[in-house]
Design an enzyme around this catalytic site. Structure first.
Site, PDB file in Angstrom:
ATOM      1  N   GLU A 124       0.701  -1.125  -0.066  1.00 50.22           N
ATOM      2  CA  GLU A 124      -0.049   0.234   0.016  1.00 50.22           C
ATOM      3  C   GLU A 124       0.946   1.052  -0.091  1.00 50.22           C
ATOM      4  O   GLU A 124       0.470   2.241  -0.870  1.00 50.22           O
ATOM      5  CB  GLU A 124      -0.786   0.099   1.383  1.00 50.22           C
ATOM      6  CG  GLU A 124      -1.892   1.236   1.255  1.00 50.22           C
ATOM      7  CD  GLU A 124      -2.724   1.363   0.293  1.00 50.22           C
ATOM      8  OE1 GLU A 124      -3.633   0.429   0.165  1.00 50.22           O
ATOM      9  OE2 GLU A 124      -2.623   2.266  -0.651  1.00 50.22           O
ATOM     10  N   VAL A 127       2.670   3.568  -3.240  1.00 52.70           N
ATOM     11  CA  VAL A 127       2.325   4.546  -4.044  1.00 52.70           C
ATOM     12  C   VAL A 127       1.344   5.290  -3.299  1.00 52.70           C
ATOM     13  O   VAL A 127       0.661   4.834  -2.437  1.00 52.70           O
ATOM     14  CB  VAL A 127       1.410   3.879  -5.399  1.00 52.70           C
ATOM     15  CG1 VAL A 127       0.618   5.154  -6.179  1.00 52.70           C
ATOM     16  CG2 VAL A 127       2.128   2.847  -6.199  1.00 52.70           C
ATOM     17  N   GLY A 129       2.168   7.456  -1.053  1.00 53.35           N
ATOM     18  CA  GLY A 129       2.393   7.771   0.654  1.00 53.35           C
ATOM     19  C   GLY A 129       1.354   7.035   1.489  1.00 53.35           C
ATOM     20  O   GLY A 129       0.885   5.869   1.370  1.00 53.35           O
ATOM     21  N   GLY A 182      12.030  15.633   4.325  1.00 55.25           N
ATOM     22  CA  GLY A 182      12.262  13.908   4.365  1.00 55.25           C
ATOM     23  C   GLY A 182      11.316  13.476   3.195  1.00 55.25           C
ATOM     24  O   GLY A 182      10.837  12.458   3.092  1.00 55.25           O
ATOM     25  N   LYS A 200       5.708   3.979  -9.915  1.00 51.39           N
ATOM     26  CA  LYS A 200       4.217   4.252  -9.247  1.00 51.39           C
ATOM     27  C   LYS A 200       3.143   3.971 -10.121  1.00 51.39           C
ATOM     28  O   LYS A 200       2.243   3.184 -10.183  1.00 51.39           O
ATOM     29  CB  LYS A 200       3.948   5.562  -8.298  1.00 51.39           C
ATOM     30  CG  LYS A 200       4.973   5.470  -7.082  1.00 51.39           C
ATOM     31  CD  LYS A 200       5.036   6.889  -6.651  1.00 51.39           C
ATOM     32  CE  LYS A 200       5.843   7.072  -5.466  1.00 51.39           C
ATOM     33  NZ  LYS A 200       6.089   8.354  -4.788  1.00 51.39           N
ATOM     34  N   GLY A 297       6.633  11.420   3.126  1.00 53.03           N
ATOM     35  CA  GLY A 297       6.814  11.928   4.318  1.00 53.03           C
ATOM     36  C   GLY A 297       6.778  10.709   5.221  1.00 53.03           C
ATOM     37  O   GLY A 297       6.126   9.651   5.100  1.00 53.03           O
TER      38      GLY A 297
HETATM   39  N1  HSE Z   1      10.330  10.853  -3.033  1.00 54.42           N
HETATM   40  C1  HSE Z   1       8.816  10.336  -2.866  1.00 54.42           C
HETATM   41  C2  HSE Z   1       7.913  11.373  -3.078  1.00 54.42           C
HETATM   42  C3  HSE Z   1       8.586   9.707  -1.516  1.00 54.42           C
HETATM   43  O1  HSE Z   1       8.462  12.534  -3.325  1.00 54.42           O
HETATM   44  O2  HSE Z   1       6.694  11.357  -3.403  1.00 54.42           O
HETATM   45  C4  HSE Z   1       7.299   8.906  -1.511  1.00 54.42           C
HETATM   46  O3  HSE Z   1       7.285   7.836  -2.393  1.00 54.42           O
END
Ligand code: HSE
Length: 401
Positions: A124, A127, A129, A182, A200, A297
């Site tokens: 999960e 994709v 977050g 982050g 993704k 995050g």
């Molecule tokens: N680097 C990715 C982003 C992290 O900024 O979406 C989450 O997959």
């Protein structure tokens, strides 16, 4: 008590531990049994960390412990995550991951191995977050024939584009901020060149058609060529610019791509700002649906990993169905895909541009020395041939639907 191990104590891994600890009561109730973090695998030591005594450096400790039933793989990358995951699944341990690279590269194989060993491989967090999108595709939209997925799938680039638009901020400066928060990948190229969004949309496209869409076959363009001037024109057209991942099935043809798009301010995705992601899914019965939330995050991503841990805990000894066959899908060549294009050329190329592109719609935004226009709908091949004859400063596709 269900024993859990976490592999990789970085941003997401430490978030997983934090979520399990902070929401212990809620999580244990929903898992039907209490969860306990038995091991945390990392190469580093963490002196003074409250979980210092759980840290192990040797994966064999986890793989050979029959008590461990669920593993969170938050290491990222293919090596050694692929090997560790495979061995864990072969030992009947379910694996929950945020590792989109691994899922996009070896998803069908790992799902098959899991099911052969009566455990699960869930992803999960790979994709969007913290947004539930894999579960809706697997469980909720099962009565649908899904023919279109359109998503803002990378938090870092959405954060950058949002700041570039609202503050006229410089690209590098905003990227640095995203890294500090982050959101970004260790290698920022993966975000800004669109590779992360490509993994993704490959995962979502595969779930959309139940077969394997290879990320290597997906046309991918990042945001590095987008400038403040492009945003000036976007504003003049009442549009914004977003990095989109698309997947479309049209008249038996199937294509997927990642690229910056101009979208009208009336488009629901134009309101998705900062680190937020959103995925629009079109089904033939339901019509449009949209899934929105924090796309990157520590805690949002960790929350999605832990939701998978709970799902695994509820299904110990049972298989959670996931339709993703190993057979590769043949994608329609990008050359044949049609779009409307926004084009900028030098002022002295105006006549030539009109000759070559025909009846174009001029766009004015107070930019000196340029002629900008919107083309009719045409294939990428036709556009590229024409653009080569004129010589363009930049071009951006429109997504109007
Ligand atoms: N680097 C990715 C982003 C992290 O900024 O979406 C989450 O997959």
């Amino acid at each position: 008590m269900i024993q859990v191990a976490v592999m990789g104590y970085g941003t997401v891994g430490s978030g997983v531990v934090e979520v399990i600890e902070k929401n212990k009561e809620e999580i244990n109730k929903k898992s039907n049994e209490a969860l306990n973090i038995k091991y945390i695998l990392d190469l580093r030591d963490f002196p003074g960390d409250p979980y210092e005594d759980k840290i192990v450096h040797d994966v064999e400790v986890i793989l050979n412990d029959p008590e461990v039933q669920i593993i969170c793989e938050t290491m990222g990358g293919l090596k050694p995550a692929y090997e560790f995951t495979k061995r864990a699944l072969m030992n009947g341990k379910s694996v929950c991951t945020s590792n989109k690279e691994l899922v996009a590269t070896h998803g069908p194989e790992l799902i098959r191995i899991a099911h052969e060993h009566t455990c699960n491989y869930l992803f999960e967090a790979s994709v969007g977050g913290g947004i539930p999108i894999i579960r809706p595709l697997n469980y909720s939209l099962t009565a649908e024939k899904i023919d279109a997925i359109t998503g803002i799938l990378n938090g870092t680039t959405n954060y950058i584009l949002t700041k570039m638009e609202s503050e006229g901020a410089a690209f590098e400066e905003v990227l640095k901020e995203a890294q500090e928060k982050g959101y970004a990948e260790r290698n920022p190229e993966a975000d800004i060149e669109g590779y992360d969004a490509c993994r993704k949309i490959a995962i979502l496209s595969s779930l959309m058609c139940g077969k394997n869409v290879r990320y290597q076959d997906i046309y991918t363009e990042g945001i590095t060529k987008i400038t403040a001037t492009d945003f000036k024109y976007a504003k003049a057209m009442d549009c914004t610019i977003k990095l989109l991942g698309l997947s479309r099935e049209e008249n038996g043809r199937f294509y997927a791509m990642v690229s910056p798009f101009l979208i009208p301010k009336s488009h629901p995705l134009s309101m998705v700002n900062d680190v937020f992601n959103a995925v629009c899914v079109h089904g033939n019965m339901l019509g449009d649906s949209m899934y929105y939330g924090r796309g990157a995050g520590k805690l949002p991503t960790a929350s999605a990993v832990v939701s998978d841990v709970i799902d695994c805990a509820r299904h110990i000894g049972k298989i959670i169905t996931c339709f993703w066959d190993a057979e590769n899908v043949k994608l329609t060549s990008i050359d044949e895909v049609e779009h409307t294009f926004f084009v900028r050329v030098k002022k002295d190329r105006e006549q030539k541009a009109k000759e070559i592109f025909g009846d174009v719609k001029e766009v004015t935004a107070g930019v000196d020395g340029e002629f900008a226009f919107v083309t009719g709908r045409m294939s990428e091949k036709e556009f590229n041939e024409k653009a080569e004859k004129v010589g363009v400063i930049n071009r951006i596709r429109f997504e109007l639907a």
